[in-house]
Scaffold this motif. Structure first.
Motif, PDB file in Angstrom:
ATOM      1  N   GLU A  25      24.490  71.056 -16.617  1.00 40.62           N
ATOM      2  CA  GLU A  25      25.814  70.612 -17.063  1.00 40.62           C
ATOM      3  C   GLU A  25      26.668  70.200 -15.867  1.00 40.62           C
ATOM      4  N   TYR A  26      26.523  70.931 -14.767  1.00 42.31           N
ATOM      5  CA  TYR A  26      27.259  70.591 -13.553  1.00 42.31           C
ATOM      6  C   TYR A  26      26.805  69.223 -13.029  1.00 42.31           C
ATOM      7  N   ILE A  27      25.488  68.983 -13.052  1.00 40.87           N
ATOM      8  CA  ILE A  27      24.953  67.705 -12.587  1.00 40.87           C
ATOM      9  C   ILE A  27      25.458  66.566 -13.453  1.00 40.87           C
ATOM     10  N   VAL A  28      25.507  66.783 -14.773  1.00 42.45           N
ATOM     11  CA  VAL A  28      25.993  65.744 -15.688  1.00 42.45           C
ATOM     12  C   VAL A  28      27.409  65.323 -15.316  1.00 42.45           C
ATOM     13  N   HIS A  29      28.248  66.282 -14.954  1.00 41.13           N
ATOM     14  CA  HIS A  29      29.655  65.980 -14.678  1.00 41.13           C
ATOM     15  C   HIS A  29      29.901  65.508 -13.243  1.00 41.13           C
ATOM     16  N   PHE A  30      29.107  65.994 -12.293  1.00 41.13           N
ATOM     17  CA  PHE A  30      29.427  65.720 -10.891  1.00 41.13           C
ATOM     18  C   PHE A  30      28.293  65.054 -10.113  1.00 41.13           C
ATOM     19  N   GLY A  31      27.132  64.854 -10.734  1.00 35.80           N
ATOM     20  CA  GLY A  31      26.008  64.264 -10.027  1.00 35.80           C
ATOM     21  C   GLY A  31      26.175  62.774  -9.790  1.00 35.80           C
ATOM     22  N   GLN A  32      25.395  62.238  -8.853  1.00 32.78           N
ATOM     23  CA  GLN A  32      25.388  60.807  -8.548  1.00 32.78           C
ATOM     24  C   GLN A  32      24.749  60.063  -9.710  1.00 32.78           C
ATOM     25  N   ARG A  33      25.404  59.003 -10.217  1.00 26.08           N
ATOM     26  CA  ARG A  33      24.902  58.248 -11.365  1.00 26.08           C
ATOM     27  C   ARG A  33      24.097  57.040 -10.920  1.00 26.08           C
ATOM     28  N   VAL A  34      22.940  56.854 -11.533  1.00 25.00           N
ATOM     29  CA  VAL A  34      22.109  55.675 -11.296  1.00 25.00           C
ATOM     30  C   VAL A  34      21.537  55.219 -12.632  1.00 25.00           C
ATOM     31  N   HIS A  35      21.002  54.002 -12.659  1.00 26.62           N
ATOM     32  CA  HIS A  35      20.312  53.494 -13.841  1.00 26.62           C
ATOM     33  C   HIS A  35      18.869  53.165 -13.473  1.00 26.62           C
ATOM     34  N   LEU A  36      17.952  53.567 -14.335  1.00 25.87           N
ATOM     35  CA  LEU A  36      16.538  53.274 -14.162  1.00 25.87           C
ATOM     36  C   LEU A  36      16.062  52.443 -15.348  1.00 25.87           C
ATOM     37  N   GLN A  37      15.288  51.403 -15.068  1.00 18.93           N
ATOM     38  CA  GLN A  37      14.787  50.560 -16.155  1.00 18.93           C
ATOM     39  C   GLN A  37      13.495  51.152 -16.702  1.00 18.93           C
ATOM     40  N   SER A 148       6.331  40.619 -29.862  1.00 23.89           N
ATOM     41  CA  SER A 148       7.627  39.943 -29.904  1.00 23.89           C
ATOM     42  C   SER A 148       8.304  40.049 -28.543  1.00 23.89           C
ATOM     43  N   ALA A 149       9.488  39.426 -28.460  1.00 26.86           N
ATOM     44  CA  ALA A 149      10.299  39.566 -27.253  1.00 26.86           C
ATOM     45  C   ALA A 149      10.740  41.018 -27.111  1.00 26.86           C
ATOM     46  N   GLN A 150      10.863  41.474 -25.875  1.00 27.16           N
ATOM     47  CA  GLN A 150      11.280  42.844 -25.618  1.00 27.16           C
ATOM     48  C   GLN A 150      12.583  42.870 -24.834  1.00 27.16           C
ATOM     49  N   VAL A 151      13.428  43.827 -25.176  1.00 29.75           N
ATOM     50  CA  VAL A 151      14.700  44.022 -24.489  1.00 29.75           C
ATOM     51  C   VAL A 151      14.584  45.292 -23.646  1.00 29.75           C
ATOM     52  N   PRO A 152      14.596  45.180 -22.329  1.00 28.48           N
ATOM     53  CA  PRO A 152      14.446  46.365 -21.483  1.00 28.48           C
ATOM     54  C   PRO A 152      15.559  47.379 -21.723  1.00 28.48           C
ATOM     55  N   MET A 153      15.176  48.636 -21.751  1.00 30.82           N
ATOM     56  CA  MET A 153      16.123  49.734 -21.919  1.00 30.82           C
ATOM     57  C   MET A 153      16.408  50.335 -20.551  1.00 30.82           C
ATOM     58  N   GLN A 154      17.671  50.540 -20.256  1.00 31.20           N
ATOM     59  CA  GLN A 154      18.085  51.088 -18.969  1.00 31.20           C
ATOM     60  C   GLN A 154      18.709  52.462 -19.197  1.00 31.20           C
ATOM     61  N   VAL A 155      18.144  53.470 -18.551  1.00 32.21           N
ATOM     62  CA  VAL A 155      18.562  54.855 -18.763  1.00 32.21           C
ATOM     63  C   VAL A 155      19.499  55.300 -17.656  1.00 32.21           C
TER      64      VAL A 155
END
Length: 334
Positions: A25-37, A148-155
């Motif tokens: 929970e601490y990481i969710v609020h204060f951790g460094q945010r990044v996006h991974l495909q 079909s065509a695919q739409v990449p999901m970014q987490v």
């Protein structure tokens, strides 16, 4: 006495679980945010509710490429994936090590298996995303499928100082991508390979579509230099791109492609051309000369900031990267 021992064990277990939950929970609020495909699979599990299983490029690592390991790793070993920006807000793997980094962003993972070909399968604790009832199927439909065509999901992932990663959300790319084989393999077009019995290489069409509600701008250069041929982990030998003309291509006036909402653009790829030949262990080859186990992706990648600065405001151009489905030299698409 025995009852007190059992109660003590239970209390200790609850305390450990509470500490783990509190740390996440601490990481969710204060951790460094990044996006991974990533791409989700199997959106439902009747025993656990709706969730999306996630796989990442950094979940399958070829240790002959970017690993820095002191000793041969085995199942259960802890490793650290150092990550850095690869396009816009998207991050990717730059180095894998078994020594905890002192600086930079990294993710702590555990080796699940190690193949004889030098491929490590790693889990980072971010392989599942729980969603509301029914939402998993909606995500799967939007992502698309192999036909079909695919739409990449970014987490979206929050990182703790010790490398612990926690999924905090997701979003979809504003562009979809679809790879289609146009013809069976054809003879390679080189001066050194002009006999009728030469191996043959396939041709593909790649379609990119604007699936957002705003206009998007792409940039390309001669010989489709906005695209790269990516050799997948596990290929036989060291395979790199042989073509060196794209640096000069970007010096010329690039092609500006504006896609309105729902508009689509097709790109043709003839792998007979020297533009797509590869260097395999010091030998220049066409794809048709490679084995069926050698697999690749086509990746559209927005140009670097130095190139964008020569065009117009960087904000006017879509920043990111789009990987196609995997394919081999015979033209088979996964």
């Amino acid at each position: 006495m025995r009852r007190w021992a059992v109660l003590t064990v239970i209390v200790l277990q609850l305390a450990v679980l509470a500490a783990m939950a509190g740390n996440r929970e601490y990481i969710v609020h204060f951790g460094q945010r990044v996006h991974l495909q990533t791409a989700p699979i199997d959106p439902r599990d009747i025993f656990r509710g709706d969730f999306v299983r996630l796989s990442y490029e950094l979940s399958r690592v070829d240790i002959t490429r970017i690993a820095d390991l002191r000793d041969p790793v085995k199942k259960g070993d802890i490793v650290y994936a150092e990550i850095s920006p690869v396009a816009g807000e998207l991050f990717g793997l730059t180095r894998l090590t078994d020594v905890r980094p002192k600086t930079g962003l990294f993710m702590r993972g555990r080796v699940m298996s190690a193949s004889t070909g030098g491929i490590l399968h790693i889990k980072y604790g971010i392989e599942q995303l729980f969603v509301e009832q029914g939402e998993g199927l909606a995500i799967e439909e939007r992502r698309g499928n192999r036909q079909s065509a695919q739409v990449p999901m970014q987490v979206a992932v929050a990182l703790g100082g010790d490398g612990t990663a926690v999924v905090t959300g997701y979003r979809f790319s504003k562009l979809s991508i679809e790879l289609l084989r146009v013809t069976p393999p054809q003879p390679n077009d080189t001066t050194e390979q002009n006999d009728s019995d030469d191996p043959m290489s396939p041709k593909f069409t790649l379609k990119i579509k604007n699936v957002s509600d705003e206009s998007l701008t792409l940039v390309n250069a001669g010989e489709n230099c906005a695209f790269e041929l990516y050799s997948l982990p596990g290929n036989q030998g060291d395979i790199t791109n042989a073509y060196r003309g794209c640096n000069d291509a970007w010096k010329e006036k690039p092609n500006i492609i504006v896609l309105s909402p729902t508009e689509e653009k097709s790109f043709e790829f003839d792998f007979n051309r020297p533009r797509w030949h590869v260097n395999k262990d010091g030998v220049i080859l066409g794809l048709g000369q490679l084995g069926p186990r050698d697999r690749f992706r086509l990746i559209y990648r927005a140009p670097e900031a130095s190139v964008l600065a020569k065009l117009f405001a960087e904000n006017d151009i879509w920043i990111g990267y789009l990987p196609s489905r995997a394919f081999n030299a015979s033209g088979r698409i996964d």
